[in-house]
Design an enzyme around this catalytic site. Sequence first.
Site, mmCIF file in Angstrom:
data_model
loop_
_atom_site.group_PDB
_atom_site.id
_atom_site.type_symbol
_atom_site.label_atom_id
_atom_site.label_comp_id
_atom_site.label_asym_id
_atom_site.label_seq_id
_atom_site.Cartn_x
_atom_site.Cartn_y
_atom_site.Cartn_z
ATOM 1 N N ASP A 1 -8.513 -9.312 1.029
ATOM 2 C CA ASP A 1 -8.774 -8.655 2.313
ATOM 3 C C ASP A 1 -10.103 -9.095 2.930
ATOM 4 O O ASP A 1 -10.397 -8.771 4.084
ATOM 5 C CB ASP A 1 -8.744 -7.128 2.165
ATOM 6 C CG ASP A 1 -7.345 -6.564 2.422
ATOM 7 O OD1 ASP A 1 -6.490 -7.313 2.919
ATOM 8 O OD2 ASP A 1 -7.119 -5.378 2.127
ATOM 9 N N THR B 1 0.861 -1.184 0.000
ATOM 10 C CA THR B 1 0.000 0.000 0.000
ATOM 11 C C THR B 1 0.893 1.229 0.000
ATOM 12 O O THR B 1 2.093 1.123 0.200
ATOM 13 C CB THR B 1 -0.900 -0.100 1.254
ATOM 14 O OG1 THR B 1 -1.633 -1.312 1.161
ATOM 15 C CG2 THR B 1 -1.802 1.049 1.455
ATOM 16 N N ASN C 1 -3.391 -3.639 -2.725
ATOM 17 C CA ASN C 1 -3.202 -4.684 -1.726
ATOM 18 C C ASN C 1 -1.780 -5.211 -1.725
ATOM 19 O O ASN C 1 -0.915 -4.644 -1.101
ATOM 20 C CB ASN C 1 -4.234 -5.808 -1.880
ATOM 21 C CG ASN C 1 -4.310 -6.661 -0.619
ATOM 22 O OD1 ASN C 1 -3.910 -6.201 0.445
ATOM 23 N ND2 ASN C 1 -4.809 -7.884 -0.727
HETATM 24 N N1 GLY Z 1 -4.914 -3.929 1.452
HETATM 25 C C1 GLY Z 1 -4.468 -3.606 2.729
HETATM 26 C C2 GLY Z 1 -5.502 -2.941 3.554
HETATM 27 O O1 GLY Z 1 -6.409 -2.340 3.004
HETATM 28 O O2 GLY Z 1 -5.442 -3.027 4.746
#
Ligand code: GLY
Length: 553
Positions: free
Chosen positions: A406, A364, A384
């Site tokens: 997620d 991220t 992600n």
């Molecule tokens: N993809 C990592 C988060 O949104 O926590």
Amino acid sequence: MKFLRAFFVFSFLFASSANSQNYNNGVVSSANKLASQTGIEILKRGGNAIDAAVGVGFVLAVVYPTAGNIGGGGFMVISFPDGNSTTIDYREKAPYLSTRDMYLDENGEVIEDLSSFGHLAAGVPGSVAGMLYALEKYGTMKREEVLSYAIELAEKGFPMEKELANGLKNHKEEFSKFDGSKQLFAGDWKKGDIFIQQDLANTLKLISKHGRDGFYKGRTADLIVEEMERGNGIISHKDLVDYNVIERPALYGNYRGFDIVSMPPPSSGGICLIYLLNILEQFDLEGSGFKSSGILNVMIEAMRRVYADRSEFMGDADFVRVPYKTLTSKEYAKKRFTNFTPGKAGNSKDIGPGKDLIKEGDNTTHYSIADKNGMLVSVTTTINDTYGNKVVVRDAGFLLNNEMDDFSTKPGSPNIFGLLGGYANSITPGKRPLSSMTPTIILKDGKPFMVTGSPGGGKIITSVLQMIINVVDYNFSLQAAIDEPRIHHQWFPDEVLYEKGAVDKVTLNVLKDIGYSFVPIGSFGRIDAILFNPDGSMSGYSDRRGYGEAIGY
Ligand code: GLY
């Protein structure tokens, strides 16, 4: 063209790294120098922090494909000069054809990598809709001007940093599995190679000309759907056309007199951060000594409880009831810690089930912006995992996310961050997967104090937490607060991860003796933040763990 030329000349002559200096007119801190320069140039041309944030977001999609994106999603927390706040949710959504058990085999077991690699891993992207929503509602500049920086960098290219060249090389095998990714990324890159992305430039031009329709309809939408058909993906034209941005009231907390403004569900970030701070506030951190065994004992037990509750209670609040008022209340934080025994390690099995080890991506990215009028913008955006699902939409030049991972693909089965989830975060068409992203703004007496956030999957929350207490409780400078090595516990696996130097040897042995299992880990979290001084000036810092830059003027 004229914008970029101006920006390079201007930036090199006048903008400087904000690491140790104070500025009065604006600071941009992001994971990439070209992106930060773009933000500063937009501010200097009279744009506000939103104009800058949107320009930075599109440039990151060009120069930082590791995590910058138009094929993913994100959250934006905004604090206005009058002290009011709002948040913009442009998290990816589960496609209409998704089902709760879509990543399980006929025996109900998780099919390895299906939720994280390839076409089926992608959620419906929200970044373009979200950034344009913010620009139209709260920005001042024309879309064409804000996007011109990204278009020019994609079309003319930029010299690759060694980190990007190595990152692409390291994923060559995965990229080679998909036509679009192979064409764009699967080279023997080296530092200094000029990276030209003509397909991406063409996509950005469509967005510049037609707004969100340049992405969610027409040629770009056709290319996304064709890409899905090539790899058994399920994102349809209807998914794209129906994608909706949601402006949500910010989530508020208070820590030792500082007002915390953060992201509500579908992120767990704001809730978990405020919940952790509410527990820590019960203790005298400063008086107990920095990283003393007593304080680390408290921090680890706080993390254990908060991540256990994350797993049980948190998901997209538009689909499930998330008791966030309770979870962020001082009373609940007190009640939840009544079973804390000082000097004793807790046991996650006493709280609930869990297993497996953590796989960690470099996933991220976060950026923080402040303008001269006191508008603050805190954005965390993601595809992600590192390079998302590894699939570049052929002829459109951008990567898709693997955000479906997620979701809780199966109760009790960990995602790529080792995080557990249950019913609250199960897959439902149109639902947004639970996030840990924690874009946060802190105000003191209604005035700007801090803009912060980080990448790092499940470790985002604990990275942001430690940076905040380092400033608020221990009076660290911004740089020291960010650079300080961190610890992390997330309920399961029941172990304390720590960066080199995070805990001194004597303390480590004390904590091991009382029952903690410590596991060393490479660096995690990459904070980009801004801190305000009592005289109203600001400084910025980009985490030593990354290769970004904070620039101010
Ligand atoms: N993809 C990592 C988060 O949104 O926590």
